[in-house]
Design a protein around this motif. Structure first.
Motif, PDB file in Angstrom:
ATOM      1  N   LEU A 323       6.919  -7.053   6.099  1.00 47.24           N
ATOM      2  CA  LEU A 323       6.073  -5.942   5.934  1.00 47.24           C
ATOM      3  C   LEU A 323       6.878  -4.813   6.376  1.00 47.24           C
ATOM      4  O   LEU A 323       7.792  -4.835   6.965  1.00 47.24           O
ATOM      5  CB  LEU A 323       4.911  -6.295   7.062  1.00 47.24           C
ATOM      6  N   GLU A 324       6.129  -3.762   6.187  1.00 49.94           N
ATOM      7  CA  GLU A 324       6.827  -2.242   6.460  1.00 49.94           C
ATOM      8  C   GLU A 324       6.551  -2.055   7.797  1.00 49.94           C
ATOM      9  O   GLU A 324       5.317  -2.037   8.369  1.00 49.94           O
ATOM     10  CB  GLU A 324       5.979  -1.085   5.584  1.00 49.94           C
ATOM     11  N   GLY A 325       7.680  -1.868   8.410  1.00 50.12           N
ATOM     12  CA  GLY A 325       7.670  -1.698   9.958  1.00 50.12           C
ATOM     13  C   GLY A 325       8.216  -0.378  10.310  1.00 50.12           C
ATOM     14  O   GLY A 325       8.278   0.649   9.445  1.00 50.12           O
ATOM     15  N   ASP A 326       8.420  -0.028  11.689  1.00 48.28           N
ATOM     16  CA  ASP A 326       8.713   1.190  12.263  1.00 48.28           C
ATOM     17  C   ASP A 326      10.112   1.673  11.522  1.00 48.28           C
ATOM     18  O   ASP A 326      11.093   1.028  11.480  1.00 48.28           O
ATOM     19  CB  ASP A 326       8.889   1.190  13.587  1.00 48.28           C
ATOM     20  N   GLU A 348       0.223  -5.299  -0.958  1.00 51.99           N
ATOM     21  CA  GLU A 348      -1.158  -5.236   0.081  1.00 51.99           C
ATOM     22  C   GLU A 348      -0.861  -4.542   1.220  1.00 51.99           C
ATOM     23  O   GLU A 348       0.150  -4.689   1.808  1.00 51.99           O
ATOM     24  CB  GLU A 348      -2.153  -6.423  -0.046  1.00 51.99           C
ATOM     25  N   THR A 349      -1.961  -3.909   1.821  1.00 47.34           N
ATOM     26  CA  THR A 349      -1.765  -3.615   3.251  1.00 47.34           C
ATOM     27  C   THR A 349      -2.777  -4.732   4.197  1.00 47.34           C
ATOM     28  O   THR A 349      -3.829  -4.829   3.771  1.00 47.34           O
ATOM     29  CB  THR A 349      -2.247  -2.131   3.555  1.00 47.34           C
ATOM     30  N   MET A 350      -2.047  -5.391   5.192  1.00 47.94           N
ATOM     31  CA  MET A 350      -2.586  -6.260   5.922  1.00 47.94           C
ATOM     32  C   MET A 350      -2.501  -6.268   7.174  1.00 47.94           C
ATOM     33  O   MET A 350      -1.630  -5.466   7.860  1.00 47.94           O
ATOM     34  CB  MET A 350      -1.738  -7.825   5.438  1.00 47.94           C
ATOM     35  N   SER A 351      -3.394  -6.973   7.794  1.00 47.47           N
ATOM     36  CA  SER A 351      -3.499  -6.942   9.290  1.00 47.47           C
ATOM     37  C   SER A 351      -2.897  -8.236   9.778  1.00 47.47           C
ATOM     38  O   SER A 351      -3.213  -9.083   9.385  1.00 47.47           O
ATOM     39  CB  SER A 351      -4.981  -6.822   9.899  1.00 47.47           C
ATOM     40  N   VAL A 352      -2.045  -7.945  10.931  1.00 50.61           N
ATOM     41  CA  VAL A 352      -1.253  -9.175  11.394  1.00 50.61           C
ATOM     42  C   VAL A 352      -1.726  -8.900  13.050  1.00 50.61           C
ATOM     43  O   VAL A 352      -1.657  -7.773  13.324  1.00 50.61           O
ATOM     44  CB  VAL A 352       0.141  -9.079  11.220  1.00 50.61           C
TER      45      VAL A 352
END
Length: 370
Positions: A323-326, A348-352
């Motif tokens: 996922l895309e991080g800092d 997609e934008t997901m919640s983890v």
């Protein structure tokens, strides 16, 4: 076979001219323990081994074996045996002669030597192989012969310098188990040098993680993996996701970190830093890929991060989701393959989410990859 004795390094410094190879090493190794020095190439771990074996005198500090100061005592007079990376078996000697070579030097009869060699061959599961030459054995068998030869000298401490590095992965994993079993059988102190985290975590009672001549942490494998003392240890031992920010709140051993992109993150202050961190400090939070879970969280102990899925990989035993991080760094999430259908979420934008008890925070510092 002698029982293992304790080994202590007391304020040991090793310098070569202006270069400091080992800086203020203080280590206590219990008698009979399997102890590993773990770190990248050039961090000073082999230099420490040479100081214990007597091939190198510390510039400052003391090496004690069984409580006795080893200053001025050469390698052949110390209660240690050393196994090198290349094993150094004598190619024209039979296996039993290789194993009992130390007894030959001491003047033992051929009968005594053969009897002892056969005992050790049985112990390393190579009974009946004594009349072969080293060239007739596999890599793993040669490894065991080198161990038996070292044990034949009845050392109190066995020193091993990356002995499995030349073996292929499957054999290396097999030899880890064998080496640990042999150590527990003979009961002597093993000091093991490796850059391989799997070896150190699998076999050792305790591990010292080194960086650039300095010991960052000494602890058992679980503590080093779950509660690393420094950003270097957190990023060197196993995979970890790092989030940078500032401490915005501290409550007991838990802190909240305000990160640039991921919002407020909760984590446990790593034990060595409890009471030393303050609101406003630059901090790094670490959470392992396997501690991240997909989907919204509900209990208050969980922290949720929203991030875009960049790509997914199927690795057989697990799925990896990136996922895309800092700051352009990826966040990696690892899920076990339990036969579920992986629907694919790329783009997609997901919640983890993760449990704050499975994340650690510490002062910002140097990572292993930097």
């Amino acid at each position: 076979m002698s029982s293992g004795v304790a080994v202590d390094l007391e304020n040991v410094w090793i310098k070569f001219g202006d270069f400091v190879a080992v800086r203020e090493a203080n280590v206590h190794i219990n008698g009979g323990d399997f102890f590993s020095f773990l770190g990248p190439s050039g961090c000073g771990k082999t230099t420490i081994l040479r100081a214990v074996s007597g091939f190198l005198e510390p510039s400052d500090g003391r090496v004690l074996i069984g409580g006795n100061n080893m200053a001025g005592i050469g390698p052949n007079k110390r209660p240690t045996a050393l196994i090198f990376q290349n094993l150094a078996l004598f190619p024209l000697m039979k296996i039993w002669e290789n194993i009992s070579f130390s007894m030959e030097v001491a003047g033992a009869s051929a009968g005594e030597r053969r009897k002892r060699a056969d005992e050790l061959l049985d112990m390393i599961a190579l009974g009946g192989q004594g009349d072969k030459l080293p060239s007739e054995l596999s890599g793993g068998q040669k490894q065991r012969v080198a161990i038996a030869r070292a044990l034949c000298a009845n050392p109190d401490v066995l020193l091993l310098d990356e002995p499995l590095s030349a073996l292929d992965l499957k054999l290396r994993q097999h030899m880890r188990t064998e080496l640990r079993e042999i150590q527990q059988r003979v009961g002597i102190t093993f000091i093991y040098i490796t850059h391989d985290q799997g070896e150190a975590l699998t076999m050792s009672d305790n591990v010292a993680v080194m960086k650039a001549g300095v010991i960052d942490q000494i602890d058992n494998g679980h503590e080093i993996y779950d509660r690393p003392a420094t950003p270097f240890v957190a990023s060197f031992v196993g995979e970890n996701n790092v989030f940078r920010g500032k401490i915005s709140n501290i409550s007991g051993t838990e802190a909240i970190i305000s990160s640039n992109r991921s919002g407020e993150l909760r984590a446990q202050i790593t034990p060595s830093q409890v009471g030393k961190m303050n609101v406003g400090d630059d901090a790094m939070m670490f959470v392992r890929p396997e501690a991240l879970l997909l989907g919204e969280s509900d209990p208050s102990s969980k922290t949720t991060i929203s991030a875009k899925v960049l790509n997914e990989e199927f690795e057989g035993a697990s799925f990896s989701v990136f996922l895309e991080g800092d700051g352009g760094k990826q966040i990696k999430m690892s899920m076990p393959n339990l036969g579920q259908v992986n629907e694919g979420h790329t783009g997609e934008t997901m919640s983890v989410h993760y449990d704050a008890n499975n994340a650690v925070v510490m002062p910002a510092g140097e990572l292993a990859s930097e």
